[in-house]
Design an enzyme around this catalytic site. Structure first.
Site, short mmCIF file in Angstrom:
data_model
loop_
_atom_site.label_atom_id
_atom_site.label_comp_id
_atom_site.label_asym_id
_atom_site.label_seq_id
_atom_site.Cartn_x
_atom_site.Cartn_y
_atom_site.Cartn_z
N ASP A 175 0.86 -1.17 0.00
CA ASP A 175 0.00 0.00 0.00
C ASP A 175 0.90 1.23 0.00
OD1 ASP A 175 -2.33 1.59 0.34
OD2 ASP A 175 -1.97 1.65 2.49
N GLY B 298 -5.13 3.66 -3.66
CA GLY B 298 -6.39 4.25 -4.08
C GLY B 298 -6.24 5.67 -4.58
N THR C 190 -0.29 4.92 1.18
CA THR C 190 -0.56 5.80 2.31
C THR C 190 -0.44 5.03 3.62
OG1 THR C 190 -2.08 7.06 0.92
CG2 THR C 190 -2.22 7.40 3.29
N ARG D 50 -6.04 4.05 -7.98
CA ARG D 50 -7.50 4.04 -7.94
C ARG D 50 -8.02 2.61 -7.73
NH1 ARG D 50 -8.23 8.99 -6.49
NH2 ARG D 50 -8.53 10.55 -8.10
N ASP E 283 -1.30 -1.09 6.02
CA ASP E 283 -1.56 -0.64 7.39
C ASP E 283 -3.04 -0.44 7.69
OD1 ASP E 283 -1.85 1.63 5.72
OD2 ASP E 283 -1.55 2.94 7.46
N LYS F 95 -16.39 19.66 -1.16
CA LYS F 95 -14.99 19.38 -1.49
C LYS F 95 -14.85 17.91 -1.80
CE LYS F 95 -12.70 18.31 2.89
NZ LYS F 95 -13.47 18.68 4.04
#
Length: 1163
Positions: free
Chosen positions: A407, A683, A409, A770, A797, A571
């Site tokens: 991953d 993502g 982030t 994505r 994580d 937003k």
């Protein structure tokens, strides 16, 4: 009938309806027709066994193993027919293996049971009989009113009744459930929020009707019927009213809730995944070898049976005078006799299958797994977290990884967001000295030169300050005493006392940034939001919150401004906002968003819409109709949100930086040098992901980046894949990197899976952006099941990484800021991505070489053990006479040869850990299960047969011609011959392991020489004393008599040298003429990697000198490698042990694995 019996015994709950009815405070109807529904209690059970079913259930699971079942059959055969060996020879090792494994599994289950008891016994407060009663968590029943205080976890799934807040809301975190660290706001219905005391709750008459337990964390449909003054008021209940077990209460003093789902019916328990049993490549190889040896066993048994009858075809051997057959034997069926003889030979040779291999492997894995937790280089001081092993079954798989799926982030990055830039009305700004400065303004500009923010800039900052779900906490909890409004004193606090709790790290970073600039979010009470714009307080009324969801990828708030106007602030991702904007600097903002993404920033676009009174009435009508719908509520809400969030005015965009973790680039480069391909699955949008990949070294600047993006059809996707494949083949010299998005991936996997995998495998690095969580798992499964079947590792994580972690051969969780779900579902857990390098390159390397040698050595020593027994049958007319005594048969694998290989498999190091870390390419030497290849297996097997032939015929040459070896002219007999073969065998197989050992510790010396000594001592006692409890003692005085012959001692030495000398020659020959990379590193490790100027590995420590200083000085003077001065030696060792901060990995290696063989507290 059977189903009814199961229901009565409690194994099968009766058929339930689609809904459940919960009476608050368990106030059941008074009429006699009501039959209470049966609900689960609140106990959580993760243990597998109970005190009653442990023995039968564990035995059933153990005998599902082929080897254990095989030995059980052999044991039963020995009991039923007349066999040459005692049933004890098979029964005792089987009992030992079963017992040790049962103890291990029972201990692990007992730890789970203890953890369950800790949870189930936690104190909770429940409203019963008009008072607040403390009880245990397991005693909570459906319908009980439970009180939960701040920072406590919810003990069951509760419907919120009231909180200490006047508006009946509370804030929770669900990090332990879904990995999200954000604060979520939950609500109580208007009729129950006033019940804030025990007496009011006791008087509450309410009934909750809801769906049956469901594993979906984000779905809850129900209603509550409150009876007030004889009137029934019905209110709908949704996910925002349900507090899930495992979530934690935050920023709220206390709440009261009614238990809806308890115990194993709670959503947390329903989300427990029964992890599929992962099997390592070594275990699969071991089972294959086991089948080959089973074939060898059957061949030897069938051959011996056939040869027996061939020999008995001669009359003189069919019924010799000394062994006349009985009448019953003469009349028995030839087929039964053949089967009986075959089974007897099967029992005689059955020890070629090493039963103790499994228990030794289990012990090695279990004990070896502690080294990861003890390794101080894998300890993270800042978070006080050490590496964690959740399963020990996959230790060796760490040394076989070919693909790493990671991953982004929180795994490659810190998940700590910092505001960097923004775009307002087509102009780029960045923060300088707490003020917004247009692009080009330098940091040293005086404060007075900063432009004053007006109009669009101010509206943008206000939108960022108001469009969020951030909550505020204050450092002084005393303001909450008395149950008052926790925000009542907001204006009395300086801004430094406020702490924001955000729905995401991005939101928190943005709110803190605009606060520094001058638009501070200061208060959120009920439906009122208050901000201070450059010191001026402004109150906004929150009319509606349009929550974020993954489909819309945006969130909005509808506010009433201080002047009374209605405005929508929204937003979200640029692809979710820009298509719906009709005004503003759209193209300039789009360019700025792309620029931010190329810098690796996470981007959000901000827009607004002002409503006229008529438009707002229409909006409210649509929202209320959707929110009160009982059917298809989610679909109607989506339609309403789409109707509202249109005709937007674009205000600008933000760029937030997620900082890379320490040493990510070096770790990825080390993995690449080790031959491991790294895939990043994220993502994020592809511009951001590509930028982060470049900055972390996943993509190189010189790499040719190929793209498979925004494919809309199967044909278009196939054409693009074909173009990429041709380009890779044409430009095969340079490295390629592939970027693919989630939508294109779905098309590629649907029809063009083979072509897609071909492109991916020819790329040095792959980036998938994505990506949905299930897509991550699908990619891992795709590669895992490809024809090459590579070993995969997934690391992440968050909860969105769990499916990927469980799908991969090895799953690693990062102990980050996204909850613990990834850690709980992983096989191993580490605190930082950089620790992955040592986990694979060092621990993985060590674990693999240890267990690979363990498996091969076990088969080797059992071939050595049983082949002389087979050869002996040629000299005893295949009479099934055993060569060894039954006690030796039993203890060979249990006592005489077990400990040296166990200690070897725990401590062996082919190369020093520093060398493995600094030369990642050494990892390639053990890749693709090379040490357990068929060629290696064949070498060990043939070596075992060769040594067995030397043992047998070497002893036969000595004693075969009735040679008199005793001084009194007495000759040796059958048991003496067998004991001589057994003695040579025990010594040889033990010394063979000593030759294979590279890393000697005092424990290796103790068990190696101790095992040989124990054999001699045991044999002397066993054969030197008449034991009253033994029915027969064939070995009485045999061993003493054997050792009294000088010729025997000479034969033992000659046979051992004959066996091992070719091994020594082979090792020397190959090491000098065809050394492997590992062998070269062994010879170079001391002088080059450690830069030793003296024998510091033995004698130089950080404080003082050890007892071997004299030996050190002697060796140094002989080799001329350093001065005799102890001070120089000590100083040199200190200087050479210091690792510069510029080196790739770790400043020092404090692992227990690197201890010198000579123990010292100063080592």
């Amino acid at each position: 009938m059977l189903r009814w019996i199961r229901q009565q015994l409690g194994f099968d709950p009766p058929h339930q309806s689609d809904t459940r009815t919960v009476y608050v405070a368990n106030r059941f109807p008074q009429h006699g027709h009501y039959i209470p529904q049966r609900f689960a209690d609140n106990r959580i059970i993760s243990s597998k066994y109970t005190i009653w079913n442990f023995v039968p259930k564990n035995l059933f699971e153990q005998f599902r193993r082929i080897a254990n079942f095989y030995f059980l059959i052999i044991f039963l055969v020995q009991l039923m027919i007349d066999t040459p060996t005692s049933p004890v020879t098979s029964g005792l090792p089987l009992f030992f293996v079963i017992t040790v494994t049962a103890i291990k599994q029972g201990y692990e289950d007992w730890l789970r049971y203890k953890a369950d008891n800790e949870v189930n016994g936690a104190p909770v407060f429940v409203v019963r009989s008009g008072s607040l009663v403390q009880t245990k968590s397991k005693n909570i029943r459906v319908g009980d009113i439970v009180r939960v205080a701040k920072d406590e976890t919810f003990p069951a799934d509760l419907a919120l009744l009231s909180s200490d807040r006047a508006d009946g809301t509370c804030h929770i975190t669900t990090a332990s459930l879904d990995g999200e660290t954000n604060l979520k706001t939950h609500f109580s219905v208007a009729e129950t929020l006033v019940c804030q005391s025990v007496s009011q709750l006791e008087a509450l008459q309410a009934v909750v009707e809801c769906q049956q337990p469901d594993a979906d964390l984000y779905r809850f449909v129900g209603r509550i019927t409150v009876t007030q003054h004889g009137e029934e008021i019905v209110r709908s209940l949704g996910q925002e009213n349900l507090l899930l077990r495992g979530a934690r209460l935050k920023n709220t003093k206390e709440i009261f809730g009614v238990a809806i789902y308890t115990g194993m019916e709670s959503k947390m328990a329903l989300n427990y995944k029964c992890k599929s049993q992962k099997r390592s490549a070594v275990e699969k190889s071991m089972n294959t070898f086991l089948l080959i040896y089973l074939g060898i066993l059957l061949f030897e048994a069938i051959l011996s049976t056939i040869l027996k009858y061939a020999w008995q075809a001669e009359d003189k051997w069919d019924e010799p005078f000394y062994n006349q057959e009985t009448e019953q034997e003469r009349n028995s069926s030839p087929i039964l006799k053949f089967i009986s003889d075959f089974l007897a030979f099967l029992v005689l040779y059955n020890f070629i299958i090493p039963i103790s291999l499994y228990v030794t492997v289990e012990m090695q894995k279990f004990m070896g797994s502690f080294f990861i937790g003890w390794d101080l280089d894998l300890y993270h001081e800042e978070s006080d977290q050490k590496a964690q092993v959740n399963t020990s079954d996959l230790n060796e798989e760490l040394g076989q990884v070919e693909y790493v799926f990671t991953d982004k982030t929180g795994t490659l990055t810190e998940n700590e967001m910092h505001f960097r830039e923004c775009s307002i009305n087509g102009v780029k700004y960045r923060e300088v000295n707490g003020k917004l400065a247009p692009e080009g303004m330098t940091d040293d500009s005086p404060d007075g030169s900063m432009p004053h923010l007006i109009g669009d800039e101010l509206l943008f900052l206000q939108a960022v300050s108001l469009c969020h779900t951030v909550q505020i906490s204050y450092d002084q909890p005393d303001c909450l005493v008395g149950g008052g409004d926790p925000f009542a004193h907001a204006n009395g606090f300086s801004s430094s006392h406020m702490e924001y709790y955000a729905s995401s790290p991005d939101e928190k970073a943005l709110v803190e940034a605009v606060k520094r600039i001058g638009v501070a979010f200061t208060r959120c009470s009920g439906d009122t939001k208050e901000i201070k714009t450059f010191g001026k307080s402004e109150k906004y009324k929150l009319l509606h919150l349009l929550e974020f969801d993954a489909d819309r990828r945006r969130m909005s708030v509808i506010l009433q401004t201080p002047s009374g106007g209605k405005v929508l602030f929204t937003k979200g991702a640029e692809s979710a906002i820009l298509p719906f904007t009709t005004s503003g600097e759209i193209e300039k903002t789009r360019l700025h968003v792309d620029e931010f993404a190329l810098k690796g920033l996470r981007t959000l676009v901000v827009a607004c819409r002002h409503f006229s009174p008529e438009e707002y009435i229409d909006v409210e009508k649509h929202l209320n109709a959707a929110r009160t719908a009982l059917q298809q509520r989610e679909e109607r809400l989506q339609e309403a949100f789409a109707y509202i969030e249109r005709d937007l005015q674009l205000l600008g965009a933000t760029g937030v930086e997620d900082k890379l973790q320490d040493k990510v680039q070096e770790t990825i480069e080390a993995l690449r040098l080790a031959g491991i391909k790294v895939w990043v699955l994220t993502g994020d949008k592809h511009e951001t992901a590509v930028s982060v990949s470049l900055s972390c070294g996943h993509f190189h600047r010189t790499m040719n980046i190929l793209e498979l993006l925004q494919q809309r059809s199967d044909n278009e996707c196939a054409e693009q894949l074909c173009r990429l494949d041709r380009r890779i083949k044409e430009d095969h010299v340079i490295q390629h990197g592939l970027v693919v998005d989630g939508a294109s991936l779905s098309l590629a996997l649907r029809e063009h899976e083979k072509l897609f995998m071909e492109v991916c495998k020819n790329c040095s690095a792959v980036l998938c952006c994505r990506m949905a969580p299930l897509q991550k798992a699908k990619v891992v499964r795709l590669l895992k099941t490809s024809p090459e079947k590579p070993i995969t590792l997934a690391i992440g994580d968050g909860a969105n990484d769990v499916s990927m972690i469980q799908e991969a051969h090895v799953g690693i969780g990062i102990m980050g800021k996204e909850g613990r779900q990834a850690v709980r579902n992983s096989d191993y857990a580490i605190a930082r991505f950089k620790f992955l390098a040592k986990l694979l390159l060092v621990h993985g390397h060590f674990y693999y070489i240890r267990i690979a040698t363990l498996v091969q050595y076990f088969f080797y020593k059992n071939v050595c053990f049983i082949t002389p027994q087979f050869l002996y049958q040629f000299f005893c007319l295949f009479s099934q006479q055993t060569l060894y005594d039954s006690v030796y048969l039993t203890l060979y694998n249990i006592c005489f040869t077990s400990l040296p290989i166990l200690v070897y498999s725990l401590f062996e190091q082919l190369v020093h850990p520093h060398v493995l870390q600094n030369k990642p390419a050494l990892y390639r030497d053990i890749s693709k299960n090379s040490l357990l290849s068929f060629r290696t297996f064949l070498y060990w097997t043939l070596l075992g047969f060769l040594h067995a032939f030397i043992f047998f015929f070497g002893s036969y040459i000595l004693m075969g011609e009735d040679t008199m070896l005793m001084g009194n002219g007495q000759m040796f007999g059958n048991w003496t011959f067998g004991t001589l073969v057994f003695t040579v065998m025990v010594i040889t197989v033990t010394l063979k392991l000593a030759l294979e050992t590279n890393f000697w510790t005092w424990m290796n010396h103790f068990v190696t020489w101790g095992s040989i000594a124990f054999y001699f001592i045991f044999s002397l006692f066993y054969g030197g004393i008449i034991w009253p409890f033994l029915h027969s003692q064939d070995m009485y005085f045999v061993f003493v008599q054997l050792l009294s012959s000088g010729s025997v001692w000479f034969a033992i030495i000659i046979i051992i040298i004959t066996c091992l000398f070719p091994d020594v020659v082979k090792k020397v020959f190959y090491r000098h003429l065809q050394p492997t990379s590992t062998q070269k590193s062994q010879s170079l490790s001391a002088p080059q990697m450690q830069s030793l100027n003296c024998v510091e590995s033995l004698c130089c420590y950080q404080h003082g000198q050890s007892g071997c200083s004299r030996l050190a000085r002697l060796l140094e003077q002989i080799t001329g490698r350093c001065q005799a001065s102890a001070n120089n030696c000590h100083a040199s060792s200190r200087s050479n042990r210091s690792w510069s901060d510029t080196e790739n990995f770790y400043s020092n290696d404090r692992s227990i694995l690197t201890l010198s063989p000579i123990e010292s507290t100063n080592c």
